[in-house]
Motif scaffolding. Structure first.
Motif, PDB file in Angstrom:
ATOM      1  N   THR A 216     -61.271  -0.541 -75.580  1.00 25.52           N
ATOM      2  CA  THR A 216     -60.650   0.030 -76.294  1.00 25.52           C
ATOM      3  C   THR A 216     -58.912  -0.548 -76.564  1.00 25.52           C
ATOM      4  OG1 THR A 216     -61.479   2.325 -76.006  1.00 25.52           O
ATOM      5  CG2 THR A 216     -59.187   2.402 -76.765  1.00 25.52           C
ATOM      6  N   TYR A 217     -58.442  -1.002 -75.763  1.00 22.27           N
ATOM      7  CA  TYR A 217     -57.100  -1.741 -75.505  1.00 22.27           C
ATOM      8  C   TYR A 217     -57.453  -2.857 -76.223  1.00 22.27           C
ATOM      9  CZ  TYR A 217     -52.649  -3.530 -74.189  1.00 22.27           C
ATOM     10  OH  TYR A 217     -51.165  -4.047 -74.156  1.00 22.27           O
ATOM     11  N   MET A 218     -58.515  -3.713 -76.087  1.00 19.84           N
ATOM     12  CA  MET A 218     -58.591  -5.116 -76.819  1.00 19.84           C
ATOM     13  C   MET A 218     -58.715  -4.789 -78.316  1.00 19.84           C
ATOM     14  SD  MET A 218     -58.014  -7.008 -74.235  1.00 19.84           S
ATOM     15  CE  MET A 218     -58.054  -8.471 -75.500  1.00 19.84           C
ATOM     16  N   ILE A 219     -59.366  -3.732 -78.875  1.00 25.82           N
ATOM     17  CA  ILE A 219     -59.283  -3.408 -80.263  1.00 25.82           C
ATOM     18  C   ILE A 219     -58.214  -3.325 -80.683  1.00 25.82           C
ATOM     19  CG2 ILE A 219     -60.106  -1.874 -81.958  1.00 25.82           C
ATOM     20  CD1 ILE A 219     -62.682  -1.527 -80.234  1.00 25.82           C
ATOM     21  N   PHE A 220     -57.320  -2.505 -79.976  1.00 25.90           N
ATOM     22  CA  PHE A 220     -56.036  -2.411 -80.366  1.00 25.90           C
ATOM     23  C   PHE A 220     -54.944  -3.458 -80.421  1.00 25.90           C
ATOM     24  CE2 PHE A 220     -51.496  -1.934 -78.648  1.00 25.90           C
ATOM     25  CZ  PHE A 220     -50.736  -1.462 -79.352  1.00 25.90           C
ATOM     26  N   MET A 221     -55.315  -4.423 -79.436  1.00 28.65           N
ATOM     27  CA  MET A 221     -54.574  -5.781 -79.266  1.00 28.65           C
ATOM     28  C   MET A 221     -54.896  -6.547 -80.781  1.00 28.65           C
ATOM     29  SD  MET A 221     -52.520  -6.422 -76.967  1.00 28.65           S
ATOM     30  CE  MET A 221     -52.460  -8.200 -77.596  1.00 28.65           C
ATOM     31  N   GLY A 222     -56.237  -6.423 -81.157  1.00 27.56           N
ATOM     32  CA  GLY A 222     -56.402  -7.039 -82.555  1.00 27.56           C
ATOM     33  C   GLY A 222     -55.725  -6.538 -83.411  1.00 27.56           C
ATOM     34  N   ALA A 223     -55.377  -5.142 -83.700  1.00 24.99           N
ATOM     35  CA  ALA A 223     -54.698  -4.688 -84.573  1.00 24.99           C
ATOM     36  C   ALA A 223     -53.137  -5.143 -84.423  1.00 24.99           C
ATOM     37  CB  ALA A 223     -54.572  -3.222 -84.410  1.00 24.99           C
ATOM     38  N   ASN A 224     -52.640  -5.318 -83.252  1.00 25.07           N
ATOM     39  CA  ASN A 224     -51.287  -5.543 -82.987  1.00 25.07           C
ATOM     40  C   ASN A 224     -51.182  -6.956 -83.195  1.00 25.07           C
ATOM     41  OD1 ASN A 224     -48.710  -5.689 -81.937  1.00 25.07           O
ATOM     42  ND2 ASN A 224     -49.280  -5.124 -79.945  1.00 25.07           N
ATOM     43  N   ILE A 225     -52.315  -7.872 -82.904  1.00 23.32           N
ATOM     44  CA  ILE A 225     -52.060  -9.264 -83.375  1.00 23.32           C
ATOM     45  C   ILE A 225     -52.033  -9.580 -84.794  1.00 23.32           C
ATOM     46  CG2 ILE A 225     -53.443 -11.588 -83.585  1.00 23.32           C
ATOM     47  CD1 ILE A 225     -54.238 -10.866 -80.552  1.00 23.32           C
ATOM     48  N   ALA A 226     -52.819  -8.788 -85.546  1.00 24.81           N
ATOM     49  CA  ALA A 226     -52.657  -8.646 -86.884  1.00 24.81           C
ATOM     50  C   ALA A 226     -51.234  -8.439 -87.594  1.00 24.81           C
ATOM     51  CB  ALA A 226     -53.911  -7.825 -87.463  1.00 24.81           C
ATOM     52  N   THR A 227     -50.803  -7.509 -87.185  1.00 28.20           N
ATOM     53  CA  THR A 227     -49.371  -6.847 -87.430  1.00 28.20           C
ATOM     54  C   THR A 227     -48.286  -7.857 -86.968  1.00 28.20           C
ATOM     55  OG1 THR A 227     -49.308  -5.322 -85.649  1.00 28.20           O
ATOM     56  CG2 THR A 227     -49.837  -4.607 -87.881  1.00 28.20           C
ATOM     57  N   THR A 228     -48.614  -8.471 -86.019  1.00 25.82           N
ATOM     58  CA  THR A 228     -47.480  -9.619 -85.530  1.00 25.82           C
ATOM     59  C   THR A 228     -47.551 -10.652 -86.350  1.00 25.82           C
ATOM     60  OG1 THR A 228     -47.683  -8.691 -83.106  1.00 25.82           O
ATOM     61  CG2 THR A 228     -46.660 -11.082 -83.696  1.00 25.82           C
ATOM     62  N   PHE A 229     -48.841 -11.159 -86.886  1.00 24.04           N
ATOM     63  CA  PHE A 229     -49.165 -12.173 -87.764  1.00 24.04           C
ATOM     64  C   PHE A 229     -48.322 -11.939 -89.078  1.00 24.04           C
ATOM     65  CE2 PHE A 229     -51.607 -13.620 -91.582  1.00 24.04           C
ATOM     66  CZ  PHE A 229     -51.591 -14.821 -91.498  1.00 24.04           C
ATOM     67  N   ILE A 230     -48.252 -10.674 -89.428  1.00 22.82           N
ATOM     68  CA  ILE A 230     -47.221 -10.575 -90.758  1.00 22.82           C
ATOM     69  C   ILE A 230     -45.882 -10.711 -90.481  1.00 22.82           C
ATOM     70  CG2 ILE A 230     -46.540  -8.484 -92.244  1.00 22.82           C
ATOM     71  CD1 ILE A 230     -49.489  -7.412 -91.813  1.00 22.82           C
ATOM     72  N   ILE A 231     -45.263 -10.109 -89.286  1.00 16.97           N
ATOM     73  CA  ILE A 231     -44.163 -10.317 -88.704  1.00 16.97           C
ATOM     74  C   ILE A 231     -43.834 -11.885 -88.588  1.00 16.97           C
ATOM     75  CG2 ILE A 231     -42.411  -9.947 -86.938  1.00 16.97           C
ATOM     76  CD1 ILE A 231     -43.832  -7.367 -86.419  1.00 16.97           C
ATOM     77  N   MET A 232     -44.596 -12.709 -88.122  1.00 16.91           N
ATOM     78  CA  MET A 232     -44.377 -14.114 -88.079  1.00 16.91           C
ATOM     79  C   MET A 232     -44.167 -14.606 -89.565  1.00 16.91           C
ATOM     80  SD  MET A 232     -44.265 -14.482 -84.750  1.00 16.91           S
ATOM     81  CE  MET A 232     -44.234 -16.354 -84.914  1.00 16.91           C
ATOM     82  N   GLN A 233     -44.431 -14.304 -90.306  1.00 12.94           N
ATOM     83  CA  GLN A 233     -44.409 -14.920 -91.632  1.00 12.94           C
ATOM     84  C   GLN A 233     -42.696 -15.067 -91.980  1.00 12.94           C
ATOM     85  OE1 GLN A 233     -46.934 -16.051 -93.170  1.00 12.94           O
ATOM     86  NE2 GLN A 233     -48.247 -15.203 -91.485  1.00 12.94           N
ATOM     87  N   PHE A 234     -42.032 -14.368 -91.275  1.00 11.25           N
ATOM     88  CA  PHE A 234     -40.558 -14.192 -91.068  1.00 11.25           C
ATOM     89  C   PHE A 234     -40.065 -15.685 -90.709  1.00 11.25           C
ATOM     90  CE2 PHE A 234     -37.189 -10.852 -91.461  1.00 11.25           C
ATOM     91  CZ  PHE A 234     -36.071 -11.872 -91.569  1.00 11.25           C
ATOM     92  N   ASP A 235     -40.846 -16.495 -89.908  1.00  9.43           N
ATOM     93  CA  ASP A 235     -40.407 -17.583 -89.345  1.00  9.43           C
ATOM     94  C   ASP A 235     -41.248 -18.691 -89.759  1.00  9.43           C
ATOM     95  OD1 ASP A 235     -38.321 -16.384 -87.632  1.00  9.43           O
ATOM     96  OD2 ASP A 235     -40.023 -15.914 -86.136  1.00  9.43           O
ATOM     97  N   ASN A 236     -42.398 -18.347 -90.619  1.00 14.35           N
ATOM     98  CA  ASN A 236     -43.097 -19.462 -90.830  1.00 14.35           C
ATOM     99  C   ASN A 236     -43.341 -19.784 -92.618  1.00 14.35           C
ATOM    100  OD1 ASN A 236     -45.205 -20.368 -88.488  1.00 14.35           O
ATOM    101  ND2 ASN A 236     -44.365 -18.369 -88.197  1.00 14.35           N
ATOM    102  N   PHE A 237     -43.918 -18.895 -93.367  1.00 11.22           N
ATOM    103  CA  PHE A 237     -44.084 -19.098 -94.667  1.00 11.22           C
ATOM    104  C   PHE A 237     -42.854 -18.624 -95.403  1.00 11.22           C
ATOM    105  CE2 PHE A 237     -45.358 -18.034 -99.117  1.00 11.22           C
ATOM    106  CZ  PHE A 237     -45.879 -19.385 -99.491  1.00 11.22           C
ATOM    107  N   LEU A 238     -42.287 -17.390 -94.996  1.00 10.41           N
ATOM    108  CA  LEU A 238     -40.991 -17.081 -95.706  1.00 10.41           C
ATOM    109  C   LEU A 238     -40.069 -18.160 -95.946  1.00 10.41           C
ATOM    110  CD1 LEU A 238     -39.493 -14.838 -97.316  1.00 10.41           C
ATOM    111  CD2 LEU A 238     -38.542 -14.077 -95.126  1.00 10.41           C
TER     112      LEU A 238
END
Length: 408
Positions: A216-238
């Motif tokens: 259960t927690y690792m599935i949540f971590m998958g969701a968290n990594i996905a949203t963190t990936f969106i946040i990381m665009q601030f320092d990467n593609f943006l």
């Protein structure tokens, strides 16, 4: 600020230490890429930044394990001692006429390593000292403090980094000294580990194996990594998008080009967090953590995608507002939801595993930048949209599994 003064003393201290650490980042760390590039070149700078990311990841893993085995405070004290050594070495490496970028890198590696020991154990302390009623407020104040300190630190850095770098290092040393004093002499322990016989005690691999087996927690971590990936665009593609595609304008004689638009985006985000965090938290206080995760991350994704699909000032400015409003709602929700899914007997180890989200998301975001010349901004936007859909699906699965476990 009424919420702050109603908190447990350890929580107040932890928030103060976060403020000092984020202030240090804003004053010095945020500009160290420029420092390394000036002294060592871009190729070596990239390698050094990668090594720093690995070191901070290792620090989180070690901190989580030892915070469960030895308590939160000893790990935090040890982390501040390492930071002190790093700060002293940084000053010694940048004396007038005696600049050594290699020992400076080692110094900042020590500071980053020590700070992540403190942060990971401190996150466990937040969970120890808070409860279900005030935990979301604590995470909200934590996020608010980080953004306020980054604004202040960045303003100071803009004035002093080039003409008085040594002064910034002295300020860094002073903030670490204050953190050391608060952690060592004022903070109290919030977790008393159960002493086990040597043959019963888990080693670090067994401790993390247990966490990794929590589906259960690792599935949540998958969701968290996905949203963190969106946040990381601030320092990467943006930055790439604004640098390559933003249409320069002149505003009252002041030229705004891509790099300056990125700075405006950053300042806008931090200012909105400082001004609106409490208000939005009050408006969404009755929302479930799942609802906050979904709507917050959805607004983040929409804002970032809109930023990529336009090239002019006003639409990007509006997109920055949409993104930040989403992040304000998302951040305390995802942190509180993560706590709800943790085994309370292994909070430190769960926080250690949570440290993997940043390096994984960072690597994926970097890869997206690498392929962006082929797929263009439209393709990058499509990747972000699919990532957000995946994040929503995974968080719904995780919460549903957790609720079924509670019923059974």
């Amino acid at each position: 600020m009424k919420e702050f003064w109603n908190l447990d003393k350890n929580l107040q201290l932890r928030l103060g230490i976060v403020f000092l650490g984020a202030f240090s980042y804003g004053t010095v760390f945020s500009s160290m890429t420029i420092y390394y590039n000036q002294h060592l070149g871009s190729a070596i700078t990239g390698i050094l930044l990668a090594l720093s990311a690995v070191a901070t990841f290792v620090a989180g893993i070690l901190s989580g394990f030892f915070a469960d085995r030895n308590g939160r405070k000893p790990v935090m004290v040890f982390g501040t001692v390492i930071q002190l050594l790093g700060a002293l070495l940084a000053i010694d490496s940048n004396l007038p006429g005696h600049v050594n970028p290699w020992s400076t890198f080692i110094a900042f590696l020590l500071i980053s390593f020590g700070y992540n020991l403190v942060i990971t154990a401190g996150n466990a302390m937040i969970i120890d000292a808070s409860n279900a009623e005030n935990r979301k407020v604590v995470f909200m104040l934590d996020y608010w403090a980080q953004n306020l300190s980054v604004i202040l630190g960045a303003a100071l850095s803009a004035w002093l980094f080039r003409p008085a770098f040594e002064a910034l290092l002295v300020i860094l040393l002073l903030t670490v000294l204050v953190s050391f004093f608060l952690t060592t002499f004022v903070m109290t322990e919030t977790f008393r580990p159960i002493v086990k016989a040597k043959e019963e005690a888990e080693n670090i691999f067994q401790a993390y194996k247990t966490v990794l087996q929590d589906k259960t927690y690792m599935i949540f971590m998958g969701a968290n990594i996905a949203t963190t990936f969106i946040i990381m665009q601030f320092d990467n593609f943006l930055p790439v998008h604004l640098s390559n595609s933003f249409k320069t304008i002149t505003f009252f004689g002041f030229e705004i080009y891509g790099q300056r638009m990125l700075t405006i985006y950053l300042i806008l985000a931090c200012v909105l967090v400082v001004l609106l965090m409490t208000t939005l938290n009050r408006l969404t206080k009755d929302w479930s953590h799942q609802k906050g995760f979904i709507w917050g991350s959805l607004f983040m994704a929409i804002g970032m995608i809109f930023s990529f699909l336009t090239t002019t000032f006003t639409p990007i400015f509006i997109a920055g507002i949409v993104y930040t409003l989403g992040e304000i709602v998302y951040t305390p929700s995802v942190q509180t939801l993560g706590v709800d899914l943790m085994n309370p007997e292994k909070i430190g180890s769960y926080n250690g595993v949570a440290a993997i989200k940043m390096p994984i998301a960072s690597i994926l975001a970097g890869l997206l930048v690498s392929i962006s010349p082929m797929i263009k901004a439209t393709g990058v936007s499509l990747v972000l949209a699919l990532t957000e859909v995946l994040a929503i699906i995974l968080v719904l699965i995780a919460v549903n599994r957790h609720q079924k476990t509670k019923i059974n």
